[in-house]
Motif scaffolding. Structure first.
Motif, PDB file in Angstrom:
ATOM      1  N   LYS A  80      37.641  -8.930 -12.526  1.00 37.45           N
ATOM      2  CA  LYS A  80      37.085  -8.561 -13.841  1.00 37.45           C
ATOM      3  C   LYS A  80      36.791  -9.804 -14.663  1.00 37.45           C
ATOM      4  O   LYS A  80      35.758  -9.943 -15.288  1.00 37.45           O
ATOM      5  N   ARG A  81      37.756 -10.720 -14.631  1.00 38.78           N
ATOM      6  CA  ARG A  81      37.583 -11.974 -15.360  1.00 38.78           C
ATOM      7  C   ARG A  81      36.324 -12.680 -14.871  1.00 38.78           C
ATOM      8  O   ARG A  81      35.496 -13.146 -15.646  1.00 38.78           O
ATOM      9  N   SER A  84      33.014 -10.906 -16.032  1.00 37.69           N
ATOM     10  CA  SER A  84      32.580 -11.094 -17.421  1.00 37.69           C
ATOM     11  C   SER A  84      32.243 -12.546 -17.710  1.00 37.69           C
ATOM     12  O   SER A  84      31.445 -12.828 -18.590  1.00 37.69           O
ATOM     13  N   VAL A  87      28.521 -13.275 -17.032  1.00 38.94           N
ATOM     14  CA  VAL A  87      27.596 -12.908 -18.094  1.00 38.94           C
ATOM     15  C   VAL A  87      27.485 -14.073 -19.056  1.00 38.94           C
ATOM     16  O   VAL A  87      28.473 -14.652 -19.461  1.00 38.94           O
ATOM     17  N   THR A  97      23.017 -11.628 -22.234  1.00 35.65           N
ATOM     18  CA  THR A  97      23.511 -11.594 -23.618  1.00 35.65           C
ATOM     19  C   THR A  97      22.462 -12.100 -24.605  1.00 35.65           C
ATOM     20  O   THR A  97      22.628 -11.979 -25.808  1.00 35.65           O
TER      21      THR A  97
END
Ligand code: PHE
Length: 340
Positions: A80-81, A84, A87, A97
């Motif tokens: 998960k780290r 993200s 991104v 973003t």
């Protein structure tokens, strides 16, 4: 092999995973090293279980299960780290973003907005919308409108002449003569369009817009003209405007009247826009001159009619508070964007 070994593996795993940080490739390597299906360390540690003496199996098995769960949970977290962190990482090619690219939407020009409003008012009253050429001949722009060759409105100052005797129409009135030439009464039309005059200052531009109206039928009187224009001007501006008819002169109408409304800013008490008069001049009008009927072949004994003309730009300036007429045609999007 013992439970001690499992503890060591757990510590080594946590250390390696920590070192991988948010780097997804490094995390994947750690996963393969420990939890890989074929040759992962956990696989080896599981194979050990079978060879253990029975009395150790229970304790070892429980500790191994515990370790497996911990490894799976830690790997999940780490992935998960990594996801993200990817991104906003410009090196990965797409940065989701970033703000999206704005698609600019066009806006309707204030003159166009006014034209649509005026058209809809007259369409409701049973009029049809007509069109005519911007490059005109002398006959339709002047002669048939009872403008003799020596009339001051033909002055070179006002008219753009083109080679070969044609000209840029100086008003929308030539469409009156064109329609009357080809169509028998009853006629009930409005004609929006561009017109041209050699003039340029705060309130004049060499190209501007007019809308013409023409009604021809049996029994048309000045009363019809008055009621129509009052109804129209109140629908366009406000129920509260007063309408005033002033005697005037146009070569193609007799009698003629200029029409004023009470100032829409001060409601008649006097302000800068109406030069303290309380009134704003808004259109020219009159009963169609029988001489015009004669020129275009309408039976003047049988028919009467009225006509009017007004500047669309002037209405737009009033309604939207635009101070300089030329601003409207400068193509500056800071003006048009306000009408999105
Ligand atoms: N054509 C005239 C002008 O441009 C306006 C007008 C139209 C007056 C129709 C009377 C009737 O000033």
């Amino acid at each position: 092999m013992s439970v001690e070994r499992l503890k060591e593996v757990r510590e080594a795993f946590l250390r390696d995973l920590d070192a991988a940080g948010a780097d997804t490739d490094a995390i994947e390597k750690v996963r393969i090293q420990y939890a890989g299906r074929k040759s992962g360390l956990l696989q080896e540690l599981t194979a050990v279980l079978k060879q253990l003496p029975n009395d150790q199996k229970r304790e070892y098995g429980a500790a191994l299960n515990d370790l497996k769960k911990a490894v799976a949970a830690a790997l999940d977290e780490a992935k998960k780290r990594g996801a993200s962190a990817g991104v906003g990482d410009k090196t990965s090619g797409v940065d989701i973003t970033l703000p999206g690219r704005r698609r600019s939407r066009g806006a309707e020009h204030p003159v166009h907005l006014v034209r649509k409003r005026i058209e809809s008012i007259f369409l409701r009253m049973g009029y049809t919308v007509e069109d005519g050429p911007e490059v005109e001949d002398d006959w339709h722009n002047f002669e048939a409108l009872n403008l003799p060759p020596d009339h001051p409105a033909r002055d070179d100052q006002d008219t753009f002449y083109l080679t070969g005797g044609s000209l840029l129409r100086t008003h929308t009135s030539p469409v009156q003569t064109r329609v009357m030439e080809r169509q028998k009464p009853p006629i009930r039309i409005i004609v929006p369009g561009r017109v041209y005059r050699r003039d340029s200052d705060l309130r004049h531009s060499p190209m501007f817009h007019q809308i013409e109206g023409l009604v021809v039928d049996e029994g048309i009187t000045f009363g019809h003209l008055k009621a129509t224009l009052e109804t129209f001007l109140r629908a366009l501006f406000s129920d509260r405007v007063e309408v005033q008819f002033r005697p005037s002169y146009f070569p193609f109408t007799e009698p003629s009247a200029e029409v004023d409304i009470t100032c829409i800013f001060c409601e008649g008490s006097g302000c800068g826009v109406c030069s303290n008069s309380g009134w704003i001049e808004i259109l020219g009008s009159g009963m169609v001159d029988p001489r015009v009927f004669a020129k275009v072949g309408v039976d003047a004994d049988r028919y009467t009619g009225f006509a009017f003309g007004l500047g669309l730009d002037r209405v737009a300036m009033l309604q939207y508070g635009i101070p300089d007429l030329r601003q409207m045609f400068a193509g500056d999007q800071r003006l048009t964007r306000q009408f999105e």
